[in-house]
Design a protein around this motif. Structure first.
Motif, PDB file in Angstrom:
ATOM      1  N   ASP A   4     -42.557 -39.581  15.970  1.00 14.21           N
ATOM      2  CA  ASP A   4     -41.265 -39.014  16.340  1.00 14.21           C
ATOM      3  C   ASP A   4     -40.958 -37.860  15.387  1.00 14.21           C
ATOM      4  O   ASP A   4     -40.669 -38.070  14.208  1.00 14.21           O
ATOM      5  CB  ASP A   4     -40.185 -40.090  16.256  1.00 14.21           C
ATOM      6  CG  ASP A   4     -38.822 -39.568  16.665  1.00 14.21           C
ATOM      7  OD1 ASP A   4     -38.762 -38.492  17.300  1.00 14.21           O
ATOM      8  OD2 ASP A   4     -37.821 -40.231  16.340  1.00 14.21           O
ATOM      9  N   LEU A   5     -41.024 -36.619  15.899  1.00 15.66           N
ATOM     10  CA  LEU A   5     -40.843 -35.453  15.037  1.00 15.66           C
ATOM     11  C   LEU A   5     -39.426 -35.354  14.482  1.00 15.66           C
ATOM     12  O   LEU A   5     -39.210 -34.786  13.421  1.00 15.66           O
ATOM     13  CB  LEU A   5     -41.212 -34.178  15.796  1.00 15.66           C
ATOM     14  CG  LEU A   5     -42.688 -34.055  16.169  1.00 15.66           C
ATOM     15  CD1 LEU A   5     -42.934 -32.755  16.914  1.00 15.66           C
ATOM     16  CD2 LEU A   5     -43.553 -34.119  14.931  1.00 15.66           C
ATOM     17  N   PHE A   6     -38.464 -35.911  15.196  1.00 17.94           N
ATOM     18  CA  PHE A   6     -37.088 -35.842  14.717  1.00 17.94           C
ATOM     19  C   PHE A   6     -36.862 -36.756  13.514  1.00 17.94           C
ATOM     20  O   PHE A   6     -35.881 -36.608  12.802  1.00 17.94           O
ATOM     21  CB  PHE A   6     -36.102 -36.178  15.846  1.00 17.94           C
ATOM     22  CG  PHE A   6     -36.065 -35.130  16.906  1.00 17.94           C
ATOM     23  CD1 PHE A   6     -35.595 -33.862  16.622  1.00 17.94           C
ATOM     24  CD2 PHE A   6     -36.519 -35.396  18.187  1.00 17.94           C
ATOM     25  CE1 PHE A   6     -35.570 -32.885  17.590  1.00 17.94           C
ATOM     26  CE2 PHE A   6     -36.496 -34.427  19.162  1.00 17.94           C
ATOM     27  CZ  PHE A   6     -36.022 -33.166  18.873  1.00 17.94           C
ATOM     28  N   ALA A   7     -37.782 -37.648  13.259  1.00 16.82           N
ATOM     29  CA  ALA A   7     -37.680 -38.496  12.072  1.00 16.82           C
ATOM     30  C   ALA A   7     -38.000 -37.701  10.809  1.00 16.82           C
ATOM     31  O   ALA A   7     -37.667 -38.119   9.705  1.00 16.82           O
ATOM     32  CB  ALA A   7     -38.609 -39.692  12.198  1.00 16.82           C
ATOM     33  N   TYR A   8     -38.640 -36.536  10.985  1.00 16.53           N
ATOM     34  CA  TYR A   8     -39.035 -35.727   9.830  1.00 16.53           C
ATOM     35  C   TYR A   8     -38.235 -34.422   9.723  1.00 16.53           C
ATOM     36  O   TYR A   8     -38.667 -33.491   9.059  1.00 16.53           O
ATOM     37  CB  TYR A   8     -40.535 -35.410   9.908  1.00 16.53           C
ATOM     38  CG  TYR A   8     -41.381 -36.649   9.797  1.00 16.53           C
ATOM     39  CD1 TYR A   8     -41.608 -37.242   8.566  1.00 16.53           C
ATOM     40  CD2 TYR A   8     -41.921 -37.235  10.935  1.00 16.53           C
ATOM     41  CE1 TYR A   8     -42.365 -38.393   8.471  1.00 16.53           C
ATOM     42  CE2 TYR A   8     -42.683 -38.387  10.846  1.00 16.53           C
ATOM     43  CZ  TYR A   8     -42.900 -38.964   9.609  1.00 16.53           C
ATOM     44  OH  TYR A   8     -43.648 -40.103   9.514  1.00 16.53           O
ATOM     45  N   THR A   9     -37.077 -34.358  10.343  1.00 14.78           N
ATOM     46  CA  THR A   9     -36.282 -33.127  10.238  1.00 14.78           C
ATOM     47  C   THR A   9     -35.757 -32.908   8.827  1.00 14.78           C
ATOM     48  O   THR A   9     -35.414 -31.784   8.470  1.00 14.78           O
ATOM     49  CB  THR A   9     -35.099 -33.147  11.230  1.00 14.78           C
ATOM     50  OG1 THR A   9     -34.341 -34.332  11.030  1.00 14.78           O
ATOM     51  CG2 THR A   9     -35.581 -33.046  12.659  1.00 14.78           C
ATOM     52  N   TRP A  10     -35.732 -33.957   8.020  1.00 16.19           N
ATOM     53  CA  TRP A  10     -35.289 -33.772   6.639  1.00 16.19           C
ATOM     54  C   TRP A  10     -36.208 -32.812   5.899  1.00 16.19           C
ATOM     55  O   TRP A  10     -35.764 -32.059   5.035  1.00 16.19           O
ATOM     56  CB  TRP A  10     -35.196 -35.114   5.908  1.00 16.19           C
ATOM     57  CG  TRP A  10     -36.516 -35.816   5.755  1.00 16.19           C
ATOM     58  CD1 TRP A  10     -37.099 -36.675   6.646  1.00 16.19           C
ATOM     59  CD2 TRP A  10     -37.421 -35.720   4.659  1.00 16.19           C
ATOM     60  NE1 TRP A  10     -38.307 -37.113   6.171  1.00 16.19           N
ATOM     61  CE2 TRP A  10     -38.531 -36.546   4.948  1.00 16.19           C
ATOM     62  CE3 TRP A  10     -37.399 -35.026   3.457  1.00 16.19           C
ATOM     63  CZ2 TRP A  10     -39.606 -36.688   4.083  1.00 16.19           C
ATOM     64  CZ3 TRP A  10     -38.467 -35.175   2.592  1.00 16.19           C
ATOM     65  CH2 TRP A  10     -39.559 -35.997   2.905  1.00 16.19           C
TER      66      TRP A  10
END
Length: 164
Positions: A4-10
């Motif tokens: 899930d790429l949105f898990a790495y938006t940080w």
């Protein structure tokens, strides 16, 4: 299969912050510093709160814009308050000392300024008929296009070292 790429938006928010800090160090305009704070607090902060990616972007953009338009002018005024404006280019030439490098004919000639530049020069209106020989001390009183407007410096009074 794909994470899930949105898990790495940080990571994206940290990269944006670091890039903005580097750009701020290059420009020193306080704009990128405000963007760095906006992306760190607005983007990374909302990620920590669990907001969705579009809301993180909106929060970071709004916070950055508020900082740029409301806080930056106050900080900038505080940083430059009380400091005299640094004169540059032609403005820095007014009042500079010079020496005539050739005898002036009809009020025009050449002068070497204290900064080492040689300029086409003409005498100002009050001194345009005075003789100016090689080595005469001059002062820049203005700039007219590519010509320095100069005035002769009075010779010191003998015995006192003072100018009349």
């Amino acid at each position: 299969m794909f994470p899930d790429l949105f898990a790495y938006t940080w990571v994206l928010w940290l990269v944006i912050t670091v890039v903005a800090v580097v750009l701020e160090l290059v420009t020193l305009s306080l704009v990128f510093a405000m963007i760095a704070v906006g992306s760190l607090v607005g983007g990374l902060g909302t990620w920590l709160l669990g907001w969705s990616a579009p809301l993180q972007v909106v929060a970071a953009a709004v916070l950055s814009a508020l900082l740029v338009f409301l806080i930056r002018p106050v900080l900038y005024r505080a940083l430059v308050a009380g400091r005299p404006r640094a004169l540059t280019n032609v403005d820095a030439l007014h009042g500079m000392s010079a020496r005539a490098t050739a005898s002036f004919v009809d009020g025009t000639g050449y002068a070497r300024l204290a900064n080492g530049e040689t300029w086409t020069a003409r005498l100002d209106d009050r001194h345009e008929h005075e003789p100016v020989g090689v080595g005469t001390r001059l002062t820049v009183v203005g700039i007219d296009g590519a010509t320095a407007v100069v005035a002769p410096v009075p010779a010191p009074t003998p015995g006192t070292g003072a100018t009349p």
